[in-house]
Design a protein around this motif. Structure first.
Motif, PDB file in Angstrom:
ATOM      1  N   LYS A 228       0.841  -1.188   0.000  1.00 42.56           N
ATOM      2  CA  LYS A 228       0.000   0.000   0.000  1.00 42.56           C
ATOM      3  C   LYS A 228       0.877   1.238   0.000  1.00 42.56           C
ATOM      4  O   LYS A 228       1.986   1.222   0.543  1.00 42.56           O
ATOM      5  CB  LYS A 228      -0.912   0.010   1.230  1.00 42.56           C
ATOM      6  CG  LYS A 228      -2.139  -0.861   1.115  1.00 42.56           C
ATOM      7  CD  LYS A 228      -3.128  -0.538   2.217  1.00 42.56           C
ATOM      8  CE  LYS A 228      -4.443  -1.267   1.993  1.00 42.56           C
ATOM      9  NZ  LYS A 228      -5.445  -0.893   3.016  1.00 42.56           N
TER      10      LYS A 228
ATOM     11  N   GLU B 212      -1.350   2.159   6.230  1.00 50.79           N
ATOM     12  CA  GLU B 212      -2.447   1.310   6.713  1.00 50.79           C
ATOM     13  C   GLU B 212      -2.108  -0.170   6.536  1.00 50.79           C
ATOM     14  O   GLU B 212      -1.555  -0.583   5.517  1.00 50.79           O
ATOM     15  CB  GLU B 212      -3.734   1.624   5.955  1.00 50.79           C
ATOM     16  CG  GLU B 212      -4.921   0.783   6.417  1.00 50.79           C
ATOM     17  CD  GLU B 212      -6.146   0.960   5.534  1.00 50.79           C
ATOM     18  OE1 GLU B 212      -7.201   0.398   5.873  1.00 50.79           O
ATOM     19  OE2 GLU B 212      -6.034   1.633   4.486  1.00 50.79           O
ATOM     20  N   LYS B 213      -2.464  -0.948   7.541  1.00 50.27           N
ATOM     21  CA  LYS B 213      -2.264  -2.398   7.500  1.00 50.27           C
ATOM     22  C   LYS B 213      -3.642  -3.056   7.579  1.00 50.27           C
ATOM     23  O   LYS B 213      -4.334  -2.946   8.582  1.00 50.27           O
ATOM     24  CB  LYS B 213      -1.371  -2.849   8.652  1.00 50.27           C
ATOM     25  CG  LYS B 213       0.019  -2.193   8.642  1.00 50.27           C
ATOM     26  CD  LYS B 213       0.818  -2.574   9.879  1.00 50.27           C
ATOM     27  CE  LYS B 213       2.086  -1.738  10.004  1.00 50.27           C
ATOM     28  NZ  LYS B 213       3.123  -2.123   9.051  1.00 50.27           N
ATOM     29  N   GLU B 214      -4.020  -3.737   6.521  1.00 50.21           N
ATOM     30  CA  GLU B 214      -5.355  -4.336   6.408  1.00 50.21           C
ATOM     31  C   GLU B 214      -5.236  -5.855   6.385  1.00 50.21           C
ATOM     32  O   GLU B 214      -4.445  -6.407   5.617  1.00 50.21           O
ATOM     33  CB  GLU B 214      -6.036  -3.832   5.136  1.00 50.21           C
ATOM     34  CG  GLU B 214      -7.448  -4.372   4.937  1.00 50.21           C
ATOM     35  CD  GLU B 214      -8.061  -3.911   3.627  1.00 50.21           C
ATOM     36  OE1 GLU B 214      -9.290  -4.050   3.469  1.00 50.21           O
ATOM     37  OE2 GLU B 214      -7.313  -3.411   2.761  1.00 50.21           O
TER      38      GLU B 214
ATOM     39  N   ILE C 279      -7.423  -9.355   5.898  1.00 51.26           N
ATOM     40  CA  ILE C 279      -8.687  -9.861   5.354  1.00 51.26           C
ATOM     41  C   ILE C 279      -8.743 -11.369   5.545  1.00 51.26           C
ATOM     42  O   ILE C 279      -7.798 -12.092   5.202  1.00 51.26           O
ATOM     43  CB  ILE C 279      -8.831  -9.516   3.856  1.00 51.26           C
ATOM     44  CG1 ILE C 279      -8.821  -8.004   3.649  1.00 51.26           C
ATOM     45  CG2 ILE C 279     -10.104 -10.131   3.280  1.00 51.26           C
ATOM     46  CD1 ILE C 279      -8.798  -7.587   2.190  1.00 51.26           C
TER      47      ILE C 279
ATOM     48  N   THR D 266      -1.928  -4.940   2.434  1.00 50.99           N
ATOM     49  CA  THR D 266      -3.166  -5.717   2.579  1.00 50.99           C
ATOM     50  C   THR D 266      -2.777  -7.182   2.596  1.00 50.99           C
ATOM     51  O   THR D 266      -2.248  -7.709   1.614  1.00 50.99           O
ATOM     52  CB  THR D 266      -4.143  -5.447   1.427  1.00 50.99           C
ATOM     53  OG1 THR D 266      -4.519  -4.070   1.434  1.00 50.99           O
ATOM     54  CG2 THR D 266      -5.397  -6.308   1.579  1.00 50.99           C
TER      55      THR D 266
END
Length: 299
Positions: free
Chosen positions: A35, A39-41, A43, A76
Protein backbone atom coordinates in the motif's frame (compact mmCIF):
# COMPACT_ATOMS: atom_id res chain seq x y z
CA UNK A 1 0.69 -8.48 -5.23
CA UNK A 2 1.96 -11.99 -4.65
CA UNK A 3 0.45 -15.28 -3.54
CA UNK A 4 2.50 -17.30 -1.06
CA UNK A 5 1.97 -21.04 -0.52
CA UNK A 6 3.82 -22.78 2.30
CA UNK A 7 3.61 -26.55 2.88
CA UNK A 8 2.80 -28.39 6.06
CA UNK A 9 5.64 -30.29 7.68
CA UNK A 10 6.18 -33.27 9.91
CA UNK A 11 9.14 -33.22 12.28
CA UNK A 12 11.36 -35.85 13.89
CA UNK A 13 10.34 -38.75 11.56
CA UNK A 14 10.77 -41.14 14.48
CA UNK A 15 14.35 -40.98 15.81
CA UNK A 16 15.40 -37.60 14.35
CA UNK A 17 14.27 -35.55 17.34
CA UNK A 18 14.45 -31.78 16.61
CA UNK A 19 16.66 -32.61 13.60
CA UNK A 20 14.65 -34.15 10.75
CA UNK A 21 11.72 -32.54 8.99
CA UNK A 22 9.64 -33.44 5.94
CA UNK A 23 7.41 -31.19 3.83
CA UNK A 24 3.89 -32.36 2.92
CA UNK A 25 1.44 -31.40 0.20
CA UNK A 26 -0.95 -29.50 2.48
CA UNK A 27 -0.69 -25.72 2.27
CA UNK A 28 -1.17 -22.41 4.01
CA UNK A 29 -1.95 -19.78 1.35
CA UNK A 30 -1.92 -15.99 1.67
CA UNK A 31 -1.67 -12.95 -0.58
CA UNK A 32 0.17 -9.74 0.26
CA UNK A 33 -0.15 -6.39 -1.53
CA UNK A 34 1.82 -3.19 -0.94
CA UNK A 35 0.00 0.00 0.00
CA UNK A 36 1.09 3.57 -0.57
CA UNK A 37 -0.19 4.48 2.90
CA UNK A 38 0.89 3.14 6.30
CA UNK A 39 -2.45 1.31 6.71
CA UNK A 40 -2.26 -2.40 7.50
CA UNK A 41 -5.35 -4.34 6.41
CA UNK A 42 -6.03 -7.98 7.32
CA UNK A 43 -8.69 -9.86 5.35
CA UNK A 44 -10.15 -13.28 6.18
CA UNK A 45 -12.36 -14.43 3.27
CA UNK A 46 -13.75 -17.27 5.39
CA UNK A 47 -13.92 -17.82 9.16
CA UNK A 48 -11.37 -16.07 11.36
CA UNK A 49 -9.21 -18.86 12.82
CA UNK A 50 -7.12 -16.73 15.20
CA UNK A 51 -7.12 -13.11 16.34
CA UNK A 52 -4.78 -10.66 14.66
CA UNK A 53 -2.83 -10.42 17.92
CA UNK A 54 -2.20 -14.19 17.91
CA UNK A 55 -1.75 -14.54 14.15
CA UNK A 56 1.79 -15.86 13.60
CA UNK A 57 1.73 -14.71 9.98
CA UNK A 58 1.34 -11.12 11.14
CA UNK A 59 3.83 -11.53 13.99
CA UNK A 60 6.51 -12.90 11.67
CA UNK A 61 5.76 -10.28 9.01
CA UNK A 62 6.04 -7.40 11.49
CA UNK A 63 9.16 -8.90 13.07
CA UNK A 64 10.92 -9.00 9.70
CA UNK A 65 9.85 -5.43 8.87
CA UNK A 66 11.20 -4.28 12.25
CA UNK A 67 14.56 -5.94 11.54
CA UNK A 68 14.94 -3.52 8.61
CA UNK A 69 13.38 -0.53 10.44
CA UNK A 70 10.43 -0.58 8.05
CA UNK A 71 7.54 -1.09 10.47
CA UNK A 72 5.59 1.75 8.83
CA UNK A 73 5.15 -0.12 5.55
CA UNK A 74 1.48 -0.54 4.71
CA UNK A 75 -0.06 -3.65 3.18
CA UNK A 76 -3.17 -5.72 2.58
CA UNK A 77 -2.73 -9.26 3.87
CA UNK A 78 -5.36 -11.77 2.83
CA UNK A 79 -5.45 -15.06 4.73
CA UNK A 80 -6.76 -17.10 1.81
CA UNK A 81 -6.86 -20.63 3.21
CA UNK A 82 -5.13 -23.23 5.29
CA UNK A 83 -5.31 -26.95 4.73
CA UNK A 84 -3.02 -27.55 7.71
CA UNK A 85 -4.78 -28.68 10.89
CA UNK A 86 -3.86 -26.45 13.84
CA UNK A 87 -2.05 -27.93 16.86
CA UNK A 88 -1.95 -31.43 15.38
CA UNK A 89 1.83 -31.77 14.87
CA UNK A 90 1.80 -30.83 11.18
CA UNK A 91 3.77 -27.59 11.33
CA UNK A 92 0.91 -25.08 11.28
CA UNK A 93 2.94 -22.56 13.28
CA UNK A 94 6.02 -23.04 11.08
CA UNK A 95 3.94 -22.53 7.92
CA UNK A 96 2.45 -19.34 9.38
CA UNK A 97 5.89 -17.99 10.34
CA UNK A 98 7.37 -18.76 6.92
CA UNK A 99 4.34 -17.20 5.20
CA UNK A 100 4.81 -13.99 7.20
CA UNK A 101 8.54 -13.82 6.51
CA UNK A 102 8.05 -14.35 2.77
CA UNK A 103 5.36 -11.64 2.80
CA UNK A 104 7.73 -9.22 4.52
CA UNK A 105 10.54 -10.08 2.12
CA UNK A 106 8.27 -9.17 -0.79
CA UNK A 107 7.33 -5.84 0.84
CA UNK A 108 11.00 -5.07 1.46
CA UNK A 109 12.10 -5.85 -2.08
CA UNK A 110 13.53 -9.30 -1.34
CA UNK A 111 16.34 -8.10 0.92
CA UNK A 112 16.60 -11.40 2.82
CA UNK A 113 18.38 -14.41 1.33
CA UNK A 114 16.89 -17.87 1.68
CA UNK A 115 19.46 -18.70 4.36
CA UNK A 116 18.58 -15.55 6.30
CA UNK A 117 14.89 -16.45 6.13
CA UNK A 118 15.69 -19.92 7.50
CA UNK A 119 17.70 -18.39 10.36
CA UNK A 120 15.00 -15.85 11.24
CA UNK A 121 12.24 -18.46 11.04
CA UNK A 122 14.21 -20.79 13.31
CA UNK A 123 14.74 -18.02 15.86
CA UNK A 124 10.98 -17.37 15.92
CA UNK A 125 9.95 -21.04 15.98
CA UNK A 126 12.66 -22.15 18.41
CA UNK A 127 14.01 -25.06 16.35
CA UNK A 128 14.72 -25.65 12.65
CA UNK A 129 13.08 -29.03 12.00
CA UNK A 130 9.74 -27.63 10.75
CA UNK A 131 10.59 -24.25 9.25
CA UNK A 132 13.52 -25.49 7.14
CA UNK A 133 11.56 -28.07 5.08
CA UNK A 134 8.67 -25.59 4.89
CA UNK A 135 11.08 -23.32 3.00
CA UNK A 136 13.10 -25.93 1.09
CA UNK A 137 10.68 -28.84 0.63
CA UNK A 138 11.62 -32.54 0.77
CA UNK A 139 13.32 -34.22 3.74
CA UNK A 140 15.75 -31.93 5.54
CA UNK A 141 18.41 -32.54 8.18
CA UNK A 142 18.87 -29.31 10.14
CA UNK A 143 20.84 -28.09 13.12
CA UNK A 144 21.34 -24.64 14.66
CA UNK A 145 24.95 -23.72 15.38
CA UNK A 146 25.68 -20.23 16.74
CA UNK A 147 22.38 -18.88 15.36
CA UNK A 148 23.11 -20.26 11.90
CA UNK A 149 21.04 -23.18 10.59
CA UNK A 150 23.13 -25.85 8.92
CA UNK A 151 20.96 -28.00 6.67
CA UNK A 152 21.11 -30.74 4.07
CA UNK A 153 18.32 -32.10 1.89
CA UNK A 154 17.60 -35.79 1.33
CA UNK A 155 15.41 -36.66 -1.69
CA UNK A 156 12.40 -38.60 -0.44
CA UNK A 157 11.77 -41.67 -2.64
CA UNK A 158 9.01 -41.24 -5.20
CA UNK A 159 7.82 -44.82 -4.69
CA UNK A 160 6.72 -44.08 -1.13
CA UNK A 161 3.84 -42.03 0.21
CA UNK A 162 2.47 -41.10 3.62
CA UNK A 163 -0.77 -42.06 5.30
CA UNK A 164 -1.51 -39.26 7.75
CA UNK A 165 -3.89 -40.00 10.61
CA UNK A 166 -5.24 -36.77 12.12
CA UNK A 167 -7.44 -36.89 15.23
CA UNK A 168 -10.26 -34.48 16.07
CA UNK A 169 -8.43 -33.22 19.18
CA UNK A 170 -5.45 -30.93 19.68
CA UNK A 171 -2.25 -31.39 21.64
CA UNK A 172 -0.27 -28.40 22.85
CA UNK A 173 3.42 -28.60 21.90
CA UNK A 174 4.54 -27.27 25.29
CA UNK A 175 2.56 -30.00 27.07
CA UNK A 176 4.10 -32.62 24.80
CA UNK A 177 7.59 -31.31 25.55
CA UNK A 178 7.07 -31.15 29.31
CA UNK A 179 6.46 -34.89 29.52
CA UNK A 180 9.93 -35.68 28.14
CA UNK A 181 12.75 -36.70 30.51
CA UNK A 182 15.47 -34.20 31.40
CA UNK A 183 18.21 -36.78 30.88
CA UNK A 184 18.73 -39.93 28.80
CA UNK A 185 20.95 -42.99 29.14
CA UNK A 186 23.87 -43.61 26.84
CA UNK A 187 22.00 -46.65 25.49
CA UNK A 188 18.99 -44.52 24.52
CA UNK A 189 21.19 -41.99 22.72
CA UNK A 190 23.16 -44.67 20.87
CA UNK A 191 19.93 -46.43 19.86
CA UNK A 192 18.54 -43.24 18.34
CA UNK A 193 21.78 -42.44 16.51
CA UNK A 194 21.79 -45.89 14.94
CA UNK A 195 18.12 -45.58 13.92
CA UNK A 196 18.65 -42.19 12.28
CA UNK A 197 21.59 -43.61 10.35
CA UNK A 198 19.49 -46.56 9.17
CA UNK A 199 16.63 -44.25 8.22
CA UNK A 200 18.75 -42.00 6.02
CA UNK A 201 20.42 -45.05 4.42
CA UNK A 202 17.03 -46.65 3.70
CA UNK A 203 15.72 -43.54 1.97
CA UNK A 204 18.89 -42.83 -0.01
CA UNK A 205 19.32 -46.41 -1.25
CA UNK A 206 15.59 -47.20 -1.52
CA UNK A 207 16.29 -50.40 0.40
CA UNK A 208 13.42 -50.57 2.87
CA UNK A 209 14.48 -53.80 4.57
CA UNK A 210 15.27 -52.02 7.83
CA UNK A 211 12.87 -49.09 7.52
CA UNK A 212 10.51 -50.39 10.21
CA UNK A 213 13.40 -50.65 12.69
CA UNK A 214 14.82 -47.32 11.53
CA UNK A 215 11.64 -45.48 12.55
CA UNK A 216 11.96 -46.66 16.16
CA UNK A 217 12.66 -43.95 18.71
CA UNK A 218 13.71 -43.94 22.37
CA UNK A 219 13.84 -40.17 23.02
CA UNK A 220 10.31 -38.78 22.66
CA UNK A 221 7.72 -41.18 21.19
CA UNK A 222 7.45 -43.64 24.12
CA UNK A 223 6.61 -40.74 26.43
CA UNK A 224 4.35 -38.76 24.12
CA UNK A 225 2.22 -41.71 23.09
CA UNK A 226 1.14 -42.05 26.74
CA UNK A 227 -0.76 -38.74 26.57
CA UNK A 228 -2.37 -39.34 23.17
CA UNK A 229 -5.77 -41.00 23.36
CA UNK A 230 -6.24 -44.06 21.11
CA UNK A 231 -2.54 -44.18 20.19
CA UNK A 232 -1.94 -47.78 21.29
CA UNK A 233 -5.03 -49.03 19.46
CA UNK A 234 -3.92 -47.20 16.35
CA UNK A 235 -0.35 -48.49 16.64
CA UNK A 236 -1.69 -52.04 16.90
CA UNK A 237 -3.57 -51.48 13.62
CA UNK A 238 -0.49 -50.07 11.89
CA UNK A 239 1.80 -52.85 13.11
CA UNK A 240 -0.60 -55.40 11.63
CA UNK A 241 -0.86 -53.49 8.34
CA UNK A 242 1.29 -53.42 5.22
CA UNK A 243 3.00 -50.19 6.28
CA UNK A 244 6.80 -50.08 6.39
CA UNK A 245 6.48 -48.36 9.74
CA UNK A 246 4.93 -45.42 11.56
CA UNK A 247 5.99 -42.37 13.55
CA UNK A 248 4.52 -39.58 15.62
CA UNK A 249 4.25 -36.36 13.63
CA UNK A 250 6.18 -33.70 15.51
CA UNK A 251 4.89 -33.39 19.05
CA UNK A 252 1.67 -35.17 18.04
CA UNK A 253 -1.11 -36.12 18.15
CA UNK A 254 -1.05 -36.92 14.40
CA UNK A 255 0.49 -40.28 13.50
CA UNK A 256 1.99 -41.03 10.07
CA UNK A 257 2.64 -44.35 8.31
CA UNK A 258 4.97 -44.87 5.35
CA UNK A 259 3.64 -47.15 2.60
CA UNK A 260 4.32 -48.14 -0.99
CA UNK A 261 2.82 -45.54 -3.30
CA UNK A 262 -0.59 -46.53 -4.58
CA UNK A 263 -0.98 -49.41 -2.14
CA UNK A 264 -4.55 -50.49 -2.84
CA UNK A 265 -6.90 -50.87 0.09
CA UNK A 266 -4.50 -49.63 2.77
CA UNK A 267 -6.98 -47.20 4.29
CA UNK A 268 -9.61 -49.92 4.52
CA UNK A 269 -7.09 -52.21 6.19
CA UNK A 270 -6.83 -49.79 9.10
CA UNK A 271 -10.53 -49.08 9.37
CA UNK A 272 -10.91 -47.94 12.97
CA UNK A 273 -14.68 -48.20 13.22
CA UNK A 274 -15.90 -50.48 16.01
CA UNK A 275 -12.37 -50.79 17.40
CA UNK A 276 -13.09 -49.03 20.69
CA UNK A 277 -11.56 -45.69 19.70
CA UNK A 278 -12.50 -42.66 21.80
CA UNK A 279 -12.04 -40.17 18.96
CA UNK A 280 -12.49 -39.80 15.23
CA UNK A 281 -9.31 -40.06 13.16
CA UNK A 282 -9.24 -38.64 9.64
CA UNK A 283 -7.10 -40.73 7.27
CA UNK A 284 -5.31 -38.82 4.49
CA UNK A 285 -2.92 -40.13 1.84
CA UNK A 286 -0.41 -37.37 1.11
CA UNK A 287 2.67 -37.01 -1.08
CA UNK A 288 5.87 -35.38 0.08
CA UNK A 289 6.24 -31.80 -1.07
CA UNK A 290 9.42 -31.26 -3.10
CA UNK A 291 9.18 -27.52 -3.82
CA UNK A 292 8.92 -25.83 -0.43
CA UNK A 293 7.45 -22.34 -0.14
CA UNK A 294 6.35 -20.78 -3.44
CA UNK A 295 5.86 -17.09 -4.27
CA UNK A 296 3.66 -16.37 -7.29
CA UNK A 297 3.25 -12.88 -8.76
CA UNK A 298 -0.40 -11.95 -9.35
CA UNK A 299 -1.00 -9.19 -11.88
Amino acid sequence: MVKIKVPATTANIGPGFDTLGLALNLFQTITIEKKESKEKEIIWPDEVLVSNQENLVIKALEHALALKNQSDLGYTLTMLSTEIPISRGLGSSAAAIVSGLYAANYLLGYVFSQQELINIATALEGHPDNVTPAILGNLVIASSIHNEVIHASVPFPNDLELVVLVPNFKLNTSESREILPKTYTKEQCVSNISRVSLLIHSLLTKDYTHLKIALNDFIHQPYRFTIIDDSQLLIDELVASQAYGYFLSGAGPTIIAIIDKGLIGFQKSINILDKGFQHHWQILTIDVNKSGAIVEVIK
